[in-house]
Design a protein around this motif. Structure first.
Motif, PDB file in Angstrom:
ATOM      1  N   GLY A 105       0.850  -1.155   0.120  1.00 50.84           N
ATOM      2  CA  GLY A 105      -0.038  -0.170   0.009  1.00 50.84           C
ATOM      3  C   GLY A 105       1.049   1.290   0.062  1.00 50.84           C
ATOM      4  N   VAL A 106       2.255   0.945  -0.039  1.00 55.51           N
ATOM      5  CA  VAL A 106       2.986   2.351   0.064  1.00 55.51           C
ATOM      6  C   VAL A 106       3.275   2.787  -1.554  1.00 55.51           C
ATOM      7  CG1 VAL A 106       5.293   3.312   0.573  1.00 55.51           C
ATOM      8  CG2 VAL A 106       4.352   1.320   2.106  1.00 55.51           C
ATOM      9  N   ARG A 166      -1.520   7.392   3.225  1.00 57.58           N
ATOM     10  CA  ARG A 166      -2.562   6.862   3.930  1.00 57.58           C
ATOM     11  C   ARG A 166      -2.827   5.276   3.280  1.00 57.58           C
ATOM     12  NH1 ARG A 166      -4.353   6.846   8.607  1.00 57.58           N
ATOM     13  NH2 ARG A 166      -4.470   9.252   8.640  1.00 57.58           N
ATOM     14  N   GLY A 167      -2.962   4.123   4.136  1.00 53.90           N
ATOM     15  CA  GLY A 167      -3.278   2.841   3.626  1.00 53.90           C
ATOM     16  C   GLY A 167      -1.904   2.300   3.489  1.00 53.90           C
ATOM     17  N   SER A 168      -0.729   2.692   3.946  1.00 54.45           N
ATOM     18  CA  SER A 168       0.618   2.146   4.056  1.00 54.45           C
ATOM     19  C   SER A 168       0.445   1.048   5.203  1.00 54.45           C
ATOM     20  CB  SER A 168       1.766   2.938   4.537  1.00 54.45           C
ATOM     21  OG  SER A 168       1.710   3.824   3.005  1.00 54.45           O
ATOM     22  N   LYS A 169       1.319  -0.160   4.920  1.00 56.06           N
ATOM     23  CA  LYS A 169       1.558  -1.018   5.891  1.00 56.06           C
ATOM     24  C   LYS A 169       3.067  -1.796   5.866  1.00 56.06           C
ATOM     25  CE  LYS A 169      -0.658  -5.594   7.733  1.00 56.06           C
ATOM     26  NZ  LYS A 169      -1.760  -6.462   7.326  1.00 56.06           N
ATOM     27  N   VAL A 170       3.600  -1.806   6.757  1.00 60.54           N
ATOM     28  CA  VAL A 170       4.935  -2.082   6.788  1.00 60.54           C
ATOM     29  C   VAL A 170       5.400  -3.278   7.766  1.00 60.54           C
ATOM     30  CG1 VAL A 170       7.534  -1.245   6.833  1.00 60.54           C
ATOM     31  CG2 VAL A 170       5.742   0.089   5.500  1.00 60.54           C
ATOM     32  N   THR A 171       5.914  -4.250   7.624  1.00 58.25           N
ATOM     33  CA  THR A 171       6.314  -5.196   8.516  1.00 58.25           C
ATOM     34  C   THR A 171       7.980  -4.948   8.832  1.00 58.25           C
ATOM     35  OG1 THR A 171       5.013  -6.911   7.700  1.00 58.25           O
ATOM     36  CG2 THR A 171       6.719  -7.709   9.016  1.00 58.25           C
ATOM     37  N   ASN A 217       4.951   8.324  10.583  1.00 59.80           N
ATOM     38  CA  ASN A 217       3.455   8.567  10.851  1.00 59.80           C
ATOM     39  C   ASN A 217       2.931   7.336  10.853  1.00 59.80           C
ATOM     40  OD1 ASN A 217       3.516   8.351   8.016  1.00 59.80           O
ATOM     41  ND2 ASN A 217       1.580   9.633   7.602  1.00 59.80           N
ATOM     42  N   LEU A 218       3.359   6.258  11.253  1.00 53.72           N
ATOM     43  CA  LEU A 218       2.761   5.014  11.202  1.00 53.72           C
ATOM     44  C   LEU A 218       2.272   4.452  12.578  1.00 53.72           C
ATOM     45  CD1 LEU A 218       5.128   2.868   8.764  1.00 53.72           C
ATOM     46  CD2 LEU A 218       2.847   4.269   8.269  1.00 53.72           C
ATOM     47  N   THR A 219       1.371   3.649  13.042  1.00 50.29           N
ATOM     48  CA  THR A 219       1.176   3.157  14.229  1.00 50.29           C
ATOM     49  C   THR A 219       1.568   1.835  14.171  1.00 50.29           C
ATOM     50  OG1 THR A 219      -0.797   4.372  14.037  1.00 50.29           O
ATOM     51  CG2 THR A 219      -0.866   2.758  15.676  1.00 50.29           C
TER      52      THR A 219
END
Length: 352
Positions: free
Chosen positions: A132-133, A298-303, A330-332
């Protein structure tokens, strides 16, 4: 008429068979491509492990190119002007409006770290999945940060009765933090020394070649730098960052991407971090204290994967709120899991 119908039916069957054959060939080609890509990825992973084990145990800058396992010396660049400060719980003005509004939730102390029982010899940071990035070229840094802890050997070396030390293994997309003059991506090591009290800091000061940071009774320096590729934020999943510290040898940061590895080393006695290193934080952050935040769409997901090595197969501990750098993203943060075995590591997801 019957003959024409028979011809049409036969032709239709042939067309259908040809279409099915084309689909089968396309599917086979796609499968072959996937197999080849998987094989290359596995070979690249093995290569990264091999060159890590064979890294030069001397000061300097080096490069290696897949599939060769040999390191070649190259010219080092001057120490960058980049500064990455630790968070200060006593409050020294190092906050941002966005941070106060609880928008930026990773960094400035809020992060996971992997803690080993034995002394950490090295740590590898990667992003196994990035989805999503879409964020492209931006100023950011990748950091492997040690714990901040008492280091009697370094205290004595610098003429102090008490002190703490901290080391950062850094990839920066711009060595001076000023994109207006073009970006110069580099890898380097940043060393920090914190005096035990104000009076000694005033009387002894910083070692030769170090810069003062009075707000935290600190001194800091950067190692030489090695130039590395510029990687867009959306492609951080291709990067592998390694920090290592060897007693009696060198401390090394290694940046690897798409079959190219670059490293720079300093003598271990620069900070003696090998004597106290137990904790490793790894993440993507802003590019130094002057540009402290990197923002994902918005919608980014990182492991995030952090693999420390203390010579054992035991799982490291997942420590929460254990970040040691001021920079942020700015990630949670999600939950953290720890795994032992041949490659002990912690893993967590961060998204927005």
């Amino acid at each position: 008429m019957a003959s024409n119908k028979k011809y049409l039916v036969t032709t239709g069957i042939l067309v259908a068979l040809m279409g099915a054959g084309s689909l089968t060939m396309a599917s086979a080609a796609e499968q072959s491509f996937d197999i080849a890509a998987a094989a290359r990825a596995q070979a690249m992973s093995s290569w990264n492990e091999t060159i890590k084990q064979q890294a030069p145990n001397v000061e300097g800058c080096f490069h290696a190119t897949f599939p060769s396992n040999g390191w070649q010396a190259e010219q080092c660049e001057a120490p960058p002007s980049f500064v990455s400060v630790p968070p200060n719980p006593n409050g020294n003005g190092l906050t941002t409006t966005a941070r106060n509004e609880s928008v930026f939730t990773v960094g400035n102390g809020t992060d996971y770290a992997a803690r080993t029982s034995g002394l950490t010899k090295s740590a590898v940071g990667t992003f196994p999945t990035v989805t999503g990035v879409t964020t492209g070229t931006a100023d950011y840094s990748l950091q492997i940060n040690t714990d901040i802890g008492s280091n009697p050997t370094t205290c004595s070396q610098f003429g102090y009765s008490s002190c703490q030390t901290w080391e950062q293994f850094i990839y920066s997309t711009d060595s001076d933090g000023d994109p207006s003059n073009g970006r110069t991506p580099v890898a380097f090591i940043q060393d920090w020394f914190f005096a035990g009290n104000q009076s000694q800091y005033n009387s002894v000061g910083c070692p030769s070649g170090w810069f003062s940071y009075p707000d935290q009774l600190a001194c800091y320096r950067n190692s030489n730098a090695v130039t590395v590729p510029l990687v867009q934020v959306k492609n951080i999943g291709t990067i592998r960052l390694t920090g290592s510290a060897t007693s009696g040898g060198v401390d090394t940061v290694t940046f690897s991407v798409n079959g190219t590895a670059k490293s720079v080393s300093q003598t271990a006695t620069t900070l003696n971090i090998n004597r106290i290193w137990h904790q490793s934080e790894f993440n993507i952050f802003g590019n130094g204290s002057d540009n402290p935040v990197v923002s994902f769409n918005r919608g980014s997901k990182v492991t995030v994967n952090v693999a420390p090595n203390d010579g054992s197969t035991s799982a490291p501990s997942c420590l929460g709120n254990a970040g040691t750098t001021y920079e942020q993203n700015n990630l949670t943060l999600g939950t953290c899991t720890a795994t032992g075995g041949s490659t002990p590591h912690i893993s967590f997801v961060e998204n927005n």
